[in-house]
Design a protein around this motif. Structure first.
Motif, PDB file in Angstrom:
ATOM      1  N   LYS A 336      32.367  43.583  28.329  1.00  0.00           N
ATOM      2  CA  LYS A 336      31.992  45.013  29.173  1.00  0.00           C
ATOM      3  C   LYS A 336      32.553  44.906  30.592  1.00  0.00           C
ATOM      4  CE  LYS A 336      28.648  48.380  29.194  1.00  0.00           C
ATOM      5  NZ  LYS A 336      26.959  48.486  28.997  1.00  0.00           N
ATOM      6  N   LYS A 337      31.843  43.952  31.399  1.00  0.00           N
ATOM      7  CA  LYS A 337      32.203  43.978  32.467  1.00  0.00           C
ATOM      8  C   LYS A 337      33.758  43.859  32.877  1.00  0.00           C
ATOM      9  CE  LYS A 337      30.649  41.469  36.619  1.00  0.00           C
ATOM     10  NZ  LYS A 337      30.156  39.897  37.016  1.00  0.00           N
ATOM     11  N   LYS A 338      34.266  43.194  32.478  1.00  0.00           N
ATOM     12  CA  LYS A 338      35.796  43.147  32.479  1.00  0.00           C
ATOM     13  C   LYS A 338      36.445  44.420  32.343  1.00  0.00           C
ATOM     14  CE  LYS A 338      39.373  39.685  31.393  1.00  0.00           C
ATOM     15  NZ  LYS A 338      39.815  38.745  30.439  1.00  0.00           N
ATOM     16  N   LEU A 339      36.133  45.243  31.240  1.00  0.00           N
ATOM     17  CA  LEU A 339      36.678  46.557  31.067  1.00  0.00           C
ATOM     18  C   LEU A 339      36.318  47.407  32.048  1.00  0.00           C
ATOM     19  CD1 LEU A 339      36.291  46.786  27.053  1.00  0.00           C
ATOM     20  CD2 LEU A 339      38.543  46.640  28.369  1.00  0.00           C
ATOM     21  N   SER A 340      35.042  47.636  32.508  1.00  0.00           N
ATOM     22  CA  SER A 340      34.692  48.375  33.274  1.00  0.00           C
ATOM     23  C   SER A 340      35.436  47.956  34.574  1.00  0.00           C
ATOM     24  CB  SER A 340      33.269  48.219  33.666  1.00  0.00           C
ATOM     25  OG  SER A 340      32.495  48.486  32.717  1.00  0.00           O
ATOM     26  N   GLU A 341      35.722  46.686  34.913  1.00  0.00           N
ATOM     27  CA  GLU A 341      36.197  46.374  36.000  1.00  0.00           C
ATOM     28  C   GLU A 341      37.865  46.966  36.092  1.00  0.00           C
ATOM     29  OE1 GLU A 341      33.852  42.587  37.389  1.00  0.00           O
ATOM     30  OE2 GLU A 341      35.797  42.285  36.564  1.00  0.00           O
ATOM     31  N   GLU A 342      38.369  46.861  34.829  1.00  0.00           N
ATOM     32  CA  GLU A 342      39.742  47.381  34.779  1.00  0.00           C
ATOM     33  C   GLU A 342      40.025  48.957  34.968  1.00  0.00           C
ATOM     34  OE1 GLU A 342      43.026  46.446  31.206  1.00  0.00           O
ATOM     35  OE2 GLU A 342      41.381  45.592  31.234  1.00  0.00           O
ATOM     36  N   LEU A 343      39.033  49.423  34.200  1.00  0.00           N
ATOM     37  CA  LEU A 343      39.131  50.937  34.468  1.00  0.00           C
ATOM     38  C   LEU A 343      39.032  51.571  35.611  1.00  0.00           C
ATOM     39  CD1 LEU A 343      39.257  53.504  32.620  1.00  0.00           C
ATOM     40  CD2 LEU A 343      36.416  53.394  32.499  1.00  0.00           C
ATOM     41  N   ASP A 344      37.890  51.087  36.484  1.00  0.00           N
ATOM     42  CA  ASP A 344      37.710  51.254  38.061  1.00  0.00           C
ATOM     43  C   ASP A 344      39.058  51.214  38.731  1.00  0.00           C
ATOM     44  OD1 ASP A 344      35.425  51.851  37.312  1.00  0.00           O
ATOM     45  OD2 ASP A 344      34.308  49.959  38.030  1.00  0.00           O
ATOM     46  N   ALA A 345      39.725  49.750  38.464  1.00  0.00           N
ATOM     47  CA  ALA A 345      41.117  49.343  39.138  1.00  0.00           C
ATOM     48  C   ALA A 345      41.822  50.589  38.922  1.00  0.00           C
ATOM     49  CB  ALA A 345      41.502  48.248  38.621  1.00  0.00           C
ATOM     50  N   ILE A 346      42.179  51.007  37.604  1.00  0.00           N
ATOM     51  CA  ILE A 346      42.985  52.252  37.154  1.00  0.00           C
ATOM     52  C   ILE A 346      42.843  53.441  38.219  1.00  0.00           C
ATOM     53  CG2 ILE A 346      44.161  53.433  35.477  1.00  0.00           C
ATOM     54  CD1 ILE A 346      43.704  50.978  33.461  1.00  0.00           C
ATOM     55  N   VAL A 347      41.390  53.743  37.960  1.00  0.00           N
ATOM     56  CA  VAL A 347      41.207  55.099  38.345  1.00  0.00           C
ATOM     57  C   VAL A 347      41.301  55.061  39.846  1.00  0.00           C
ATOM     58  CG1 VAL A 347      39.058  56.510  39.217  1.00  0.00           C
ATOM     59  CG2 VAL A 347      39.310  55.821  36.841  1.00  0.00           C
ATOM     60  N   LYS A 348      40.936  54.122  40.624  1.00  0.00           N
ATOM     61  CA  LYS A 348      41.120  53.520  41.958  1.00  0.00           C
ATOM     62  C   LYS A 348      42.688  53.561  42.422  1.00  0.00           C
ATOM     63  CE  LYS A 348      39.940  50.342  45.926  1.00  0.00           C
ATOM     64  NZ  LYS A 348      39.538  49.122  46.070  1.00  0.00           N
ATOM     65  N   ASP A 349      43.530  53.317  41.536  1.00  0.00           N
ATOM     66  CA  ASP A 349      44.928  53.143  41.795  1.00  0.00           C
ATOM     67  C   ASP A 349      45.618  54.645  41.496  1.00  0.00           C
ATOM     68  OD1 ASP A 349      47.403  51.966  42.498  1.00  0.00           O
ATOM     69  OD2 ASP A 349      47.751  51.247  40.141  1.00  0.00           O
ATOM     70  N   VAL A 350      45.467  55.237  40.421  1.00  0.00           N
ATOM     71  CA  VAL A 350      46.215  56.495  40.159  1.00  0.00           C
ATOM     72  C   VAL A 350      45.241  57.578  39.954  1.00  0.00           C
ATOM     73  CG1 VAL A 350      47.955  55.271  38.713  1.00  0.00           C
ATOM     74  CG2 VAL A 350      45.677  56.111  37.528  1.00  0.00           C
ATOM     75  N   GLY A 351      44.003  57.407  40.338  1.00  0.00           N
ATOM     76  CA  GLY A 351      43.040  58.767  40.154  1.00  0.00           C
ATOM     77  C   GLY A 351      42.325  58.975  38.949  1.00  0.00           C
TER      78      GLY A 351
END
Lengths: 839, 85
Positions: A336-351
């Motif tokens: 779960k932690k890994k997926l959240s981190e991935e999502l946060d990275a995408i949002v941070k990258d492309v909005g």
């Protein structure tokens, strides 16, 4: 008689063959034609050399390396023979190596008689020639081969005639036989010495024979003594055997007694041990009771242990389950932690999703605007293209009309109806058309610029359209990714995961606490079990010890029983052995007594037998041991004595044997000596006989030479006188005389006192001397050996024609049938002969 | 004239056996052969030492052969005896 001759490389002749008549052959030719050479050839072939030629090489043709002659002749025996002789000449010195072959010619072919190749010697051939033809070398020279010089020389005599007649040989043989006889006579003087030696040797031999006989008797006595001692030795060997058997049985009995004592001692020790054990642990039954009680307690402890172990197992199982759940929950929380981190990275990258959707809407609008612009520009572009096509066609038409107008400047006509046209009008039209063309070119130029701009704009718009499309695709993909991640987080990993993990941890702590408590209980039970087991083991060990002692007691009692039985049997065996020994010794003792052994010795044995008898009544091991030792000592002592005697006798036997051998050697040596002496004497007696024979042979040859010498002169004288009468036309002499010392000839002419004579060599007239010489020579040929042929070489050179022709024509008569080979080069035609041979 | 210088004929006048006559005739021929060769003779026409020895050897061969006829056999027996010892 010579049938033919073949000479090869022989002096003048390279290869010449001549056949002869069996009677009178006249060989003629000019000087140096090689006539005499033929006679040399005959001499060479028969004897291997030629008188007057020191080397064979002198007989060979110039520059030739081999020389050879072949003769075919008839022997006195009527057979025909072929004699071949040759010499090979080697090197500068022309050293000669000779070969010969003598064959007999028969109807069926040639048969080898002698050959140097087969190892036959010159001597063999010479003797064979003498046997076949009756001529020797000396006879050939003296009585067969005549030449003028030799004819005259003979008148003065020839000492070699002693050799020709064999007088010298007879003298030599008489002399040699005398020497040989003397040699043997010297030797046979020793016969008495040898005979005396023989007698002495025989006497000596007889003495040695006597000595040998005495030595052989002595040897027989010693052999008898040895035999007696060996028998005695055998008897005492049986005593020894009895003694050894007794010793063995006594030893066995002692061992058994010792074993019985040992086992009794052991039995006592074990009985004591049993008593001590019972005192220490009590009776076996009470120990067994205690052991039963302890076993019951142990079973209870074991049950408790079992329950506790099961409890521990259950707790441990629960803990393992909780631990497993805990691990799974922790894994899910990590994901779960890994997926959240991935999502946060995408949002941070492309909005965020909303921003992206806004951007997408704007992009799609831009895309539509560009599409519209593109449609408008493409339409414009198409219109321009159409314009270009139309204006290009018009330009072409005008250029065609202009060309035709300019071509028809001389006679212009209408191109449609063919009617002539006014040239001025044509000129105007050309002018108008040119102006029109200029206008068209200007329009084209202006529209081409427009067209280029539109194309450039179109290109730009298309690129923009592609970039917007890419951007839209990217944004759409990111939105999808965000949506997927959000959905996963919401659906798979709920908010309760952390709470569950905490609950699990608490449960594990509780269960571990329970496990610890149960383990303590288990340890207590195990200690109890160990203590119980130890106690029980002690009881068990005590019981085993008691059992072990009881087994030992039982075993030792069995052993004791066995050994007691064996002891009893051993005793019986011992007594039986003594009995047997007693019987055996008693019987042998009788034999010993008969052979006259010393009294004390047999008495001692008798005492021993009595002791042996007593012991069977009163058994005493000590007494038995004493008997055994006494018997052994007695036997050993006696055996040593006998062995010493035997050894002494063997030495004597060896010594006498050596002495006998020596004596036999002496006898043999004397036998040899006697045999040798006898042989010597026998040989000397033979020599005595031979010496006598040699003496008689000496006398034979002594007499023979006297006979020859006495007869030779008188017979020769008679023959010469007869021969001279035949050769000469006149009867000149009453008597001829031969001096038997030098064989010189003297003559007594007719009318002279019979006691007077002249030496023939000094007789006047060469012809007379030659005639006398020929008579002498012919006589020799007749008297000595009856020559098979005569070789006469120019005998009449100094004679007058009449006498010569007369003499030579008379030769066959004088020769009395002997074959004649005559060489001459004078008055050839006047001489009567059987064959003329020209060289 | 009946006389010829034939040794066989001359020997018939002596008390000899046929074998002796034959042997002596052969010996006489052999001696003649020796005399025929100049190299066998001295200046005074006697046999030189070598030729005389040859003649003696020939005599030994003819008349003395039975002297030693058993010698070789005996020598062999003696040798074998010594070897055996």
């Amino acid at each position: 008689m010579i049938q033919s001759i073949r000479v090869k490389n022989f002096r003048k002749h390279e290869d010449l063959t001549l056949d002869f008549d069996e009677k009178f052959n006249l060989i003629h030719g000019r000087n140096n034609a090689g006539k005499s050479t033929l006679f040399y050839g005959i001499e060479y072939c028969l004897f291997g050399n030629v008188q007057g030629f020191k080397k064979i090489a002198q007989l060979a043709k110039f520059k030739k390396n081999a020389v050879g002659v072949q003769l075919i002749f008839h022997g006195k025996d009527g057979n025909t023979y072929k004699l071949q002789r040759m010499h090979k000449l080697k090197g500068k010195s022309k050293s000669a190596q000779g070969f010969y072959t003598l064959k007999k010619i028969t109807d069926v072919g040639e048969v080898y008689l002698l050959s140097s190749d087969h190892g036959n010697r010159e001597e063999d051939l010479s003797l064979k020639i003498n046997q076949i033809l009756g001529i020797s070398k000396r006879f050939f020279e003296t009585g067969v081969h005549f030449y003028q010089g030799s004819v005259s020389d003979i008148l003065s005599g020839d000492k070699k005639l002693d050799i020709v007649f064999g007088i010298k040989s007879a003298i030599a043989l008489a002399d040699v036989f005398k020497d040989k006889a003397l040699e043997f006579e010297r030797e046979i003087k020793n016969i008495p010495v040898f005979e005396s030696n023989l007698t002495q040797s025989k006497s000596e031999k007889e003495e040695y024979r006597k000595k040998l006989s005495s030595q052989e008797k002595q040897q027989a006595t010693i052999n008898e003594d040895i035999k007696t001692k060996e028998n005695e030795l055998k008897t005492f060997e049986t005593f020894k055997s009895s003694s050894e058997t007794l010793s063995d049985v006594v030893l066995q009995f002692e061992n058994k007694k010792r074993a019985l004592d040992d086992i009794k001692l052991k039995e006592e020790v074990i009985a004591k041990e049993k008593e001590d054990t019972i005192n220490k642990f009590g009776m076996k039954s009470s120990i067994e009771k205690s052991l039963a009680l302890d076993k019951k307690s142990l079973d209870e402890v074991k049950k408790k242990l079992e329950i506790s172990e099961k409890q521990i197992e259950a707790i441990q199982q629960q803990i393992r389950k909780l631990e497993k759940d805990k691990v799974e929950t922790e894994t899910l929380l990590g994901q779960k932690k890994k997926l959240s981190e991935e999502l946060d990275a995408i949002v941070k990258d492309v909005g965020g999703k909303e921003d992206l959707e806004k951007k997408l809407t704007a992009q799609k609008k831009d895309s539509k605007d560009i599409s519209k612009k593109l449609a408008t520009l493409e339409k414009k572009n198409e219109e321009l293209q159409k314009f270009f096509r139309d204006i290009e066609r018009e330009k072409g038409d005008i250029e065609g009309i202009l060309t035709r107008r300019e071509q028809s400047k001389g006679k212009p006509i209408c191109e449609y109806c063919g009617a002539p046209i006014d040239p001025a009008k044509i000129k105007d039209e050309i002018k108008q058309f040119k102006a029109k063309l200029t206008k068209i070119d200007e329009d084209i130029n202006s529209n081409e610029k427009k067209s280029a701009d539109i194309k450039s704009e179109l290109l730009q718009l298309r690129e923009d359209e592609k970039a917007i499309e890419n951007s839209i695709n990217k944004i759409t993909a990111n939105i999808e990714k965000i949506e997927n991640l959000s959905n996963a987080l919401e659906t798979s990993y709920g908010e309760e995961l952390d709470t569950k993990l905490d609950g699990l941890k608490d449960s594990i702590i509780k269960e571990e606490s329970k496990l610890e408590s149960e383990k303590k209980n288990l340890t207590i039970f195990r200690q109890k079990e160990q203590e119980q087991l130890k106690k029980m083991n002690e009881f068990q060990s005590q019981i085993e010890k008691i059992d072990e002692i009881e087994v030992k007691v039982s075993k030792i009692q069995d052993e004791l029983e066995d050994i007691q039985t064996q002891f009893s049997e051993g005793k019986d065996n011992l007594l039986e052995t003594i009995k047997r020994a007693k019987t055996q010794i008693s019987e042998n003792l009788k034999v010993i007594k008969k052979k006259g052994n010393e009294e004390s010795f047999t008495t001692y044995f008798e005492k021993l037998i009595v002791r042996m008898g007593d012991i069977t009544e009163n058994f005493s091991l000590k007494e038995i041991q004493s008997i055994k030792d006494d018997l052994k000592e007695l036997v050993v002592k006696k055996l040593t004595e006998i062995s010493t005697s035997l050894s002494h006798l063997t030495e004597q036997k060896d010594q006498i044997l050596t002495e006998i051998e020596e004596t036999k050697d002496h006898v043999k040596r004397l036998d040899r000596q006697i045999a040798n002496t006898e042989k010597e004497i026998q040989i000397l007696h033979k020599k005595e006989t031979i010496a006598e024979r040699y003496r008689s042979y000496q006398n034979v040859f002594k007499d023979a030479q006297s006979i020859i010498r006495e007869n030779a002169s008188s017979i020769l004288e008679e023959k010469i006188l007869e021969m001279h009468k035949n050769l000469s036309t006149t009867d000149e002499f009453d008597k001829v005389f031969i001096d038997s010392n030098d064989y010189s000839l003297s003559v007594t002419p007719k009318g002279l006192d019979m006691n007077e004579s002249y030496p023939a060599a000094l007789y006047e007239g060469g012809g007379h001397r030659l005639m006398l010489g020929l008579s002498y020579k012919f006589s020799l040929g007749k008297v000595i050996g009856d020559a098979p042929f005569l070789l006469i070489d120019e005998p009449t050179e100094f004679m007058d024609v009449e006498n010569r022709v007369n003499l030579l024509s008379n030769l066959p008569t004088i020769a009395e049938g002997t074959q004649i080979l005559l060489i001459t080069h004078q008055d050839v035609d006047k001489i009567q002969c059987d064959k003329r041979i020209g060289i | 004239m009946s006389f010829k210088f034939n040794i066989s004929e001359i020997l018939t006048g002596f008390e000899l056996s046929e074998r002796e006559r034959s042997n002596l005739a052969r010996l006489f021929d052999y001696t003649n052969f020796l005399y025929d060769d100049e190299t066998n003779l001295t200046k005074t026409f006697n046999l030189v030492k070598g030729a005389r020895e040859k003649l003696m050897e020939r005599i030994s061969e003819m008349f003395e052969s039975d002297l030693f006829e058993d010698e070789s056999i005996e020598a062999e027996e003696e040798f074998m005896e010594e070897k055996g010892q």
